[in-house]
Scaffold this motif. Structure first.
Motif, PDB file in Angstrom:
ATOM      1  N   GLU A 157     -96.246 -35.064 -80.004  1.00 46.82           N
ATOM      2  CA  GLU A 157     -95.195 -34.075 -80.246  1.00 46.82           C
ATOM      3  C   GLU A 157     -93.879 -34.404 -79.559  1.00 46.82           C
ATOM      4  OE1 GLU A 157     -97.839 -30.095 -81.105  1.00 46.82           O
ATOM      5  OE2 GLU A 157     -97.145 -30.396 -79.047  1.00 46.82           O
ATOM      6  N   GLY A 158     -93.853 -35.406 -78.707  1.00 46.44           N
ATOM      7  CA  GLY A 158     -92.596 -35.773 -78.077  1.00 46.44           C
ATOM      8  C   GLY A 158     -92.743 -36.069 -76.600  1.00 46.44           C
ATOM      9  N   VAL A 159     -91.625 -36.424 -75.964  1.00 50.10           N
ATOM     10  CA  VAL A 159     -91.587 -36.784 -74.558  1.00 50.10           C
ATOM     11  C   VAL A 159     -90.620 -35.872 -73.823  1.00 50.10           C
ATOM     12  CG1 VAL A 159     -91.020 -38.592 -72.878  1.00 50.10           C
ATOM     13  CG2 VAL A 159     -92.181 -39.194 -75.028  1.00 50.10           C
ATOM     14  N   PHE A 160     -91.113 -35.260 -72.754  1.00 47.49           N
ATOM     15  CA  PHE A 160     -90.262 -34.482 -71.854  1.00 47.49           C
ATOM     16  C   PHE A 160     -89.742 -35.436 -70.785  1.00 47.49           C
ATOM     17  CE2 PHE A 160     -91.469 -29.735 -72.345  1.00 47.49           C
ATOM     18  CZ  PHE A 160     -91.573 -29.866 -73.714  1.00 47.49           C
ATOM     19  N   ARG A 161     -88.467 -35.781 -70.876  1.00 43.99           N
ATOM     20  CA  ARG A 161     -87.898 -36.758 -69.956  1.00 43.99           C
ATOM     21  C   ARG A 161     -87.729 -36.148 -68.564  1.00 43.99           C
ATOM     22  NH1 ARG A 161     -82.488 -38.325 -72.644  1.00 43.99           N
ATOM     23  NH2 ARG A 161     -82.502 -36.047 -72.922  1.00 43.99           N
ATOM     24  N   GLN A 162     -88.080 -36.959 -67.544  1.00 50.13           N
ATOM     25  CA  GLN A 162     -87.988 -36.517 -66.147  1.00 50.13           C
ATOM     26  C   GLN A 162     -88.620 -35.135 -65.960  1.00 50.13           C
ATOM     27  OE1 GLN A 162     -84.047 -39.136 -64.935  1.00 50.13           O
ATOM     28  NE2 GLN A 162     -84.126 -36.986 -64.377  1.00 50.13           N
ATOM     29  N   HIS A 163     -89.805 -35.004 -66.514  1.00 54.53           N
ATOM     30  CA  HIS A 163     -90.511 -33.731 -66.486  1.00 54.53           C
ATOM     31  C   HIS A 163     -90.952 -33.352 -65.086  1.00 54.53           C
ATOM     32  CE1 HIS A 163     -94.551 -31.582 -67.200  1.00 54.53           C
ATOM     33  NE2 HIS A 163     -93.625 -30.698 -67.481  1.00 54.53           N
ATOM     34  N   MET A 164     -91.295 -34.356 -64.280  1.00 57.00           N
ATOM     35  CA  MET A 164     -91.734 -34.084 -62.913  1.00 57.00           C
ATOM     36  C   MET A 164     -91.494 -35.321 -62.056  1.00 57.00           C
ATOM     37  SD  MET A 164     -95.917 -34.380 -63.079  1.00 57.00           S
ATOM     38  CE  MET A 164     -96.131 -33.091 -64.288  1.00 57.00           C
ATOM     39  N   VAL A 165     -91.686 -35.140 -60.756  1.00 58.59           N
ATOM     40  CA  VAL A 165     -91.691 -36.268 -59.825  1.00 58.59           C
ATOM     41  C   VAL A 165     -93.145 -36.582 -59.518  1.00 58.59           C
ATOM     42  CG1 VAL A 165     -91.035 -37.102 -57.548  1.00 58.59           C
ATOM     43  CG2 VAL A 165     -89.463 -35.655 -58.853  1.00 58.59           C
ATOM     44  N   SER A 166     -93.545 -37.799 -59.796  1.00 60.25           N
ATOM     45  CA  SER A 166     -94.929 -38.225 -59.602  1.00 60.25           C
ATOM     46  C   SER A 166     -94.950 -39.469 -58.728  1.00 60.25           C
ATOM     47  CB  SER A 166     -95.571 -38.528 -60.963  1.00 60.25           C
ATOM     48  OG  SER A 166     -96.878 -39.027 -60.804  1.00 60.25           O
ATOM     49  N   ARG A 167     -95.618 -39.344 -57.593  1.00 59.01           N
ATOM     50  CA  ARG A 167     -95.714 -40.457 -56.647  1.00 59.01           C
ATOM     51  C   ARG A 167     -94.341 -41.019 -56.292  1.00 59.01           C
ATOM     52  NH1 ARG A 167    -101.419 -43.256 -56.831  1.00 59.01           N
ATOM     53  NH2 ARG A 167    -102.628 -41.666 -57.922  1.00 59.01           N
ATOM     54  N   GLY A 168     -93.388 -40.095 -56.142  1.00 60.15           N
ATOM     55  CA  GLY A 168     -92.068 -40.476 -55.660  1.00 60.15           C
ATOM     56  C   GLY A 168     -91.121 -41.017 -56.719  1.00 60.15           C
ATOM     57  N   ARG A 169     -91.499 -40.939 -58.003  1.00 61.06           N
ATOM     58  CA  ARG A 169     -90.616 -41.433 -59.059  1.00 61.06           C
ATOM     59  C   ARG A 169     -90.560 -40.419 -60.187  1.00 61.06           C
ATOM     60  NH1 ARG A 169     -92.890 -43.103 -63.529  1.00 61.06           N
ATOM     61  NH2 ARG A 169     -91.158 -44.482 -64.076  1.00 61.06           N
ATOM     62  N   ASN A 170     -89.484 -40.541 -60.991  1.00 64.18           N
ATOM     63  CA  ASN A 170     -89.393 -39.683 -62.166  1.00 64.18           C
ATOM     64  C   ASN A 170     -90.520 -39.997 -63.137  1.00 64.18           C
ATOM     65  OD1 ASN A 170     -87.008 -38.189 -61.611  1.00 64.18           O
ATOM     66  ND2 ASN A 170     -85.765 -39.985 -62.105  1.00 64.18           N
ATOM     67  N   ARG A 171     -91.119 -38.946 -63.685  1.00 62.04           N
ATOM     68  CA  ARG A 171     -92.145 -39.124 -64.700  1.00 62.04           C
ATOM     69  C   ARG A 171     -91.699 -38.481 -66.001  1.00 62.04           C
ATOM     70  NH1 ARG A 171     -98.509 -37.011 -65.173  1.00 62.04           N
ATOM     71  NH2 ARG A 171     -98.082 -35.890 -67.112  1.00 62.04           N
ATOM     72  N   ASP A 172     -91.711 -39.281 -67.057  1.00 66.79           N
ATOM     73  CA  ASP A 172     -91.559 -38.761 -68.410  1.00 66.79           C
ATOM     74  C   ASP A 172     -92.954 -38.399 -68.914  1.00 66.79           C
ATOM     75  OD1 ASP A 172     -88.884 -39.454 -68.193  1.00 66.79           O
ATOM     76  OD2 ASP A 172     -89.093 -41.301 -69.344  1.00 66.79           O
ATOM     77  N   THR A 173     -93.102 -37.190 -69.439  1.00 69.39           N
ATOM     78  CA  THR A 173     -94.408 -36.713 -69.866  1.00 69.39           C
ATOM     79  C   THR A 173     -94.486 -36.639 -71.388  1.00 69.39           C
ATOM     80  OG1 THR A 173     -94.744 -35.426 -67.847  1.00 69.39           O
ATOM     81  CG2 THR A 173     -96.047 -34.792 -69.765  1.00 69.39           C
ATOM     82  N   ALA A 174     -95.462 -37.343 -71.956  1.00 68.07           N
ATOM     83  CA  ALA A 174     -95.718 -37.285 -73.397  1.00 68.07           C
ATOM     84  C   ALA A 174     -96.648 -36.117 -73.687  1.00 68.07           C
ATOM     85  CB  ALA A 174     -96.327 -38.589 -73.883  1.00 68.07           C
ATOM     86  N   TRP A 175     -96.342 -35.382 -74.741  1.00 67.02           N
ATOM     87  CA  TRP A 175     -97.130 -34.217 -75.146  1.00 67.02           C
ATOM     88  C   TRP A 175     -97.864 -34.519 -76.441  1.00 67.02           C
ATOM     89  CZ3 TRP A 175     -96.143 -28.646 -73.743  1.00 67.02           C
ATOM     90  CH2 TRP A 175     -95.499 -28.544 -72.497  1.00 67.02           C
ATOM     91  N   TYR A 176     -99.143 -34.195 -76.454  1.00 66.34           N
ATOM     92  CA  TYR A 176     -99.980 -34.243 -77.646  1.00 66.34           C
ATOM     93  C   TYR A 176    -100.671 -32.893 -77.780  1.00 66.34           C
ATOM     94  CZ  TYR A 176     -99.765 -39.401 -77.884  1.00 66.34           C
ATOM     95  OH  TYR A 176     -99.362 -40.708 -77.998  1.00 66.34           O
ATOM     96  N   ALA A 177    -101.072 -32.558 -78.993  1.00 63.71           N
ATOM     97  CA  ALA A 177    -101.847 -31.321 -79.195  1.00 63.71           C
ATOM     98  C   ALA A 177    -102.602 -31.395 -80.506  1.00 63.71           C
ATOM     99  CB  ALA A 177    -100.944 -30.091 -79.183  1.00 63.71           C
ATOM    100  N   MET A 178    -103.671 -30.601 -80.594  1.00 64.00           N
ATOM    101  CA  MET A 178    -104.311 -30.275 -81.865  1.00 64.00           C
ATOM    102  C   MET A 178    -104.281 -28.761 -81.983  1.00 64.00           C
ATOM    103  SD  MET A 178    -108.384 -31.077 -81.109  1.00 64.00           S
ATOM    104  CE  MET A 178    -108.172 -32.822 -80.787  1.00 64.00           C
TER     105      MET A 178
END
Length: 220
Positions: A157-178
């Motif tokens: 469904e898309g990517v949330f850019r800089q969704h969180m800080v993970s292990r000290g770096r920006n994390r882009d989070t990919a979303w999937y769903a059914m």
């Protein structure tokens, strides 16, 4: 109308049994199955710090229960622990939840047992509880998790850019769903794929899960 919260004590298939996480019983078994400190290689995209001991792993997973409901995967043939996944970000009002903190023991990766485990978790939220949406989210760099989500029938469904800080770096989070309207085809594809006739004498699949879904969708 609010749905019940997913918190099953047991989900049983033909190859695996899933049980709610019990720290005293399951933490050591999972830690061993995951390869002890080699577990950190399996979860390098998780946002938590590395674990140096089974005690640290146990405290982390135990503390998450309540917000999460973790299911432990055990092979029915020998009752060995082979993985885990958690119901999380549970929204009973809207009938939405996520499967996350997914980890498979190295010896179990790619096996029918793991596929059936994820089928049982999805079937519980849709068929037993009447949920509308089941999500899978991941660090966008995690190619293995992308492949797993797609194979199991989740839609990107898309990517949330800089969704969180993970292990000290920006994390882009990919979303999937059914979603519930897609579930009947996804469920039937799992059922067909898991039939013994879909595997040859060496245990290799005859037809891929994604191909079975495509065939079902193309049938008038």
């Amino acid at each position: 109308m609010p749905r019940p919260r997913p918190s099953p004590e047991r989900l049983t298939g033909s190859l695996v049994e899933l049980t709610g996480f019990q720290p005293a019983k399951d933490a050591a078994a999972l830690w061993s199955a995951f390869g002890e400190r080699r577990f950190n290689d399996l979860i390098r995209y998780f946002p938590n710090k590395d674990f140096n001991s089974e005690a640290q792993f146990r405290r982390w997973l135990e503390a998450a229960q309540g917000d999460w409901h973790t299911m432990v995967f055990r092979r029915l043939a020998d009752h060995s622990a082979i993985g885990m996944a958690s119901y999380m970000r549970i929204d009973e009002k809207n009938g939405v939840c996520e499967t996350g903190a997914v980890a498979h023991a190295p010896a179990a990766q790619g096996t029918p047992e793991v596929t059936e485990a994820h089928f049982l978790m999805a079937r519980h939220v849709f068929d037993d509880l009447g949920y509308r949406r089941f999500e899978w989210k991941l660090d966008n760099r995690n190619e293995a998790s992308h492949r797993a989500a797609q194979r199991l029938g989740f839609t990107f469904e898309g990517v949330f850019r800089q969704h969180m800080v993970s292990r000290g770096r920006n994390r882009d989070t990919a979303w999937y769903a059914m979603i519930d309207t897609e579930w009947p085809v996804i469920r039937r594809a799992f059922e067909i794929w898991l039939e013994p006739s879909n595997f040859d004498a060496e245990g290799q699949q005859r037809k891929r899960l994604a191909d079975i879904r495509a065939d079902l969708l193309s049938t008038p």
